[in-house]
Design a protein around this motif. Structure first.
Motif, PDB file in Angstrom:
ATOM      1  N   ILE A   1     -28.539  45.405 -28.369  1.00 14.53           N
ATOM      2  CA  ILE A   1     -27.880  44.111 -28.232  1.00 14.53           C
ATOM      3  C   ILE A   1     -26.773  44.100 -29.278  1.00 14.53           C
ATOM      4  O   ILE A   1     -27.025  44.344 -30.465  1.00 14.53           O
ATOM      5  N   LEU A   2     -25.553  43.867 -28.834  1.00 15.66           N
ATOM      6  CA  LEU A   2     -24.380  43.913 -29.706  1.00 15.66           C
ATOM      7  C   LEU A   2     -23.891  42.508 -30.020  1.00 15.66           C
ATOM      8  O   LEU A   2     -24.132  41.575 -29.254  1.00 15.66           O
ATOM      9  N   ASP A   3     -23.154  42.364 -31.117  1.00 15.90           N
ATOM     10  CA  ASP A   3     -22.630  41.046 -31.472  1.00 15.90           C
ATOM     11  C   ASP A   3     -21.370  40.685 -30.692  1.00 15.90           C
ATOM     12  O   ASP A   3     -20.975  39.531 -30.644  1.00 15.90           O
ATOM     13  N   LYS A   4     -20.743  41.678 -30.056  1.00 10.60           N
ATOM     14  CA  LYS A   4     -19.569  41.429 -29.220  1.00 10.60           C
ATOM     15  C   LYS A   4     -19.627  42.361 -28.009  1.00 10.60           C
ATOM     16  O   LYS A   4     -20.237  43.414 -28.060  1.00 10.60           O
ATOM     17  N   ASN A   5     -18.951  41.975 -26.954  1.00  3.45           N
ATOM     18  CA  ASN A   5     -18.907  42.764 -25.731  1.00  3.45           C
ATOM     19  C   ASN A   5     -17.757  43.782 -25.816  1.00  3.45           C
ATOM     20  O   ASN A   5     -16.593  43.387 -25.851  1.00  3.45           O
ATOM     21  N   PRO A   6     -18.055  45.090 -25.859  1.00  3.59           N
ATOM     22  CA  PRO A   6     -16.990  46.087 -25.971  1.00  3.59           C
ATOM     23  C   PRO A   6     -16.035  46.109 -24.782  1.00  3.59           C
ATOM     24  O   PRO A   6     -14.952  46.676 -24.873  1.00  3.59           O
ATOM     25  N   LEU A   7     -16.401  45.468 -23.687  1.00  2.91           N
ATOM     26  CA  LEU A   7     -15.517  45.404 -22.527  1.00  2.91           C
ATOM     27  C   LEU A   7     -14.505  44.270 -22.643  1.00  2.91           C
ATOM     28  O   LEU A   7     -13.563  44.200 -21.862  1.00  2.91           O
ATOM     29  N   LYS A   8     -14.713  43.375 -23.623  1.00  3.27           N
ATOM     30  CA  LYS A   8     -13.865  42.189 -23.704  1.00  3.27           C
ATOM     31  C   LYS A   8     -13.101  42.042 -25.019  1.00  3.27           C
ATOM     32  O   LYS A   8     -12.319  41.116 -25.156  1.00  3.27           O
ATOM     33  N   VAL A   9     -13.331  42.935 -25.970  1.00  9.85           N
ATOM     34  CA  VAL A   9     -12.616  42.838 -27.245  1.00  9.85           C
ATOM     35  C   VAL A   9     -11.407  43.761 -27.243  1.00  9.85           C
ATOM     36  O   VAL A   9     -11.287  44.658 -26.405  1.00  9.85           O
ATOM     37  N   GLU A  10     -10.527  43.554 -28.182  1.00  6.01           N
ATOM     38  CA  GLU A  10      -9.387  44.448 -28.389  1.00  6.01           C
ATOM     39  C   GLU A  10      -9.941  45.843 -28.693  1.00  6.01           C
ATOM     40  O   GLU A  10     -10.796  45.993 -29.569  1.00  6.01           O
ATOM     41  N   PRO A  11      -9.518  46.885 -27.969  1.00  8.15           N
ATOM     42  CA  PRO A  11     -10.088  48.222 -28.162  1.00  8.15           C
ATOM     43  C   PRO A  11     -10.095  48.734 -29.606  1.00  8.15           C
ATOM     44  O   PRO A  11     -11.017  49.417 -30.022  1.00  8.15           O
ATOM     45  N   MET A  12      -9.095  48.374 -30.402  1.00  7.76           N
ATOM     46  CA  MET A  12      -9.060  48.848 -31.791  1.00  7.76           C
ATOM     47  C   MET A  12     -10.149  48.195 -32.647  1.00  7.76           C
ATOM     48  O   MET A  12     -10.425  48.672 -33.743  1.00  7.76           O
ATOM     49  N   THR A  13     -10.801  47.139 -32.160  1.00  6.62           N
ATOM     50  CA  THR A  13     -11.859  46.480 -32.947  1.00  6.62           C
ATOM     51  C   THR A  13     -13.262  46.934 -32.542  1.00  6.62           C
ATOM     52  O   THR A  13     -14.242  46.492 -33.138  1.00  6.62           O
ATOM     53  N   ILE A  14     -13.372  47.812 -31.577  1.00 10.20           N
ATOM     54  CA  ILE A  14     -14.688  48.241 -31.082  1.00 10.20           C
ATOM     55  C   ILE A  14     -15.526  48.867 -32.190  1.00 10.20           C
ATOM     56  O   ILE A  14     -16.738  48.656 -32.256  1.00 10.20           O
ATOM     57  N   LYS A  15     -14.909  49.586 -33.107  1.00  8.73           N
ATOM     58  CA  LYS A  15     -15.667  50.229 -34.194  1.00  8.73           C
ATOM     59  C   LYS A  15     -16.334  49.209 -35.115  1.00  8.73           C
ATOM     60  O   LYS A  15     -17.266  49.545 -35.849  1.00  8.73           O
ATOM     61  N   ASP A  16     -15.891  47.962 -35.068  1.00  9.23           N
ATOM     62  CA  ASP A  16     -16.451  46.922 -35.931  1.00  9.23           C
ATOM     63  C   ASP A  16     -17.604  46.159 -35.277  1.00  9.23           C
ATOM     64  O   ASP A  16     -18.217  45.295 -35.912  1.00  9.23           O
ATOM     65  N   ILE A  17     -17.910  46.440 -34.028  1.00 10.45           N
ATOM     66  CA  ILE A  17     -19.016  45.770 -33.340  1.00 10.45           C
ATOM     67  C   ILE A  17     -20.329  46.174 -34.003  1.00 10.45           C
ATOM     68  O   ILE A  17     -20.552  47.337 -34.306  1.00 10.45           O
TER      69      ILE A  17
END
Length: 127
Positions: free
Chosen positions: A96-112
């Motif tokens: 379970i992630l704190d953000k959806n990797p399909l809906k965030v800015e791609p450069m912020t995915i590493k911070d999920i």
């Protein structure tokens, strides 16, 4: 410094996918820490530590990148009937992630952040 032509030869992941090949992304744990969000980020953005884009045409979409660590990874290990997707009869392995990797800015995915890890239906990690 690696030129754009050489960078694409390093990992032609999108080209392989476009040819119908199931591609997977992974880490060399324990040599490299198993941070799957960083692996996703790298597969999607293909940016080196110094900010160089390594083969822009070989970037995967966030959806494709998620498949490289789930469905296609299970297939690569001949475990697609037990793992890789959530279906009745399969192991309930998920995060379970704190953000959806399909809906965030791609450069912020590493911070999920992973909030919870469930293995075979049991919580094994909770933030």
């Amino acid at each position: 410094m690696i030129g754009a032509e050489s960078a694409q030869q390093i990992s032609p992941i999108k080209s392989a996918l476009d040819m119908g090949i199931h591609v997977t992304s992974h880490t060399d744990a324990p040599v490299a820490l198993p941070n799957l969000m960083m692996i996703l980020w790298t597969t999607i953005n293909r940016v080196s530590r110094n900010g160089t884009i390594m083969g822009e045409s070989e970037r995967l979409s966030p959806y494709e990148a998620l498949k490289t660590i789930t469905i296609w990874a299970a297939w690569q290990h001949f475990e697609e009937n037990q793992k890789g997707s959530l279906k009745p009869g399969k192991l309930a392995d998920l995060v379970i992630l704190d953000k959806n990797p399909l809906k965030v800015e791609p450069m912020t995915i590493k911070d999920i952040q992973v909030m919870e890890t469930i293995k075979e239906g049991e919580t094994v990690f909770k933030r």
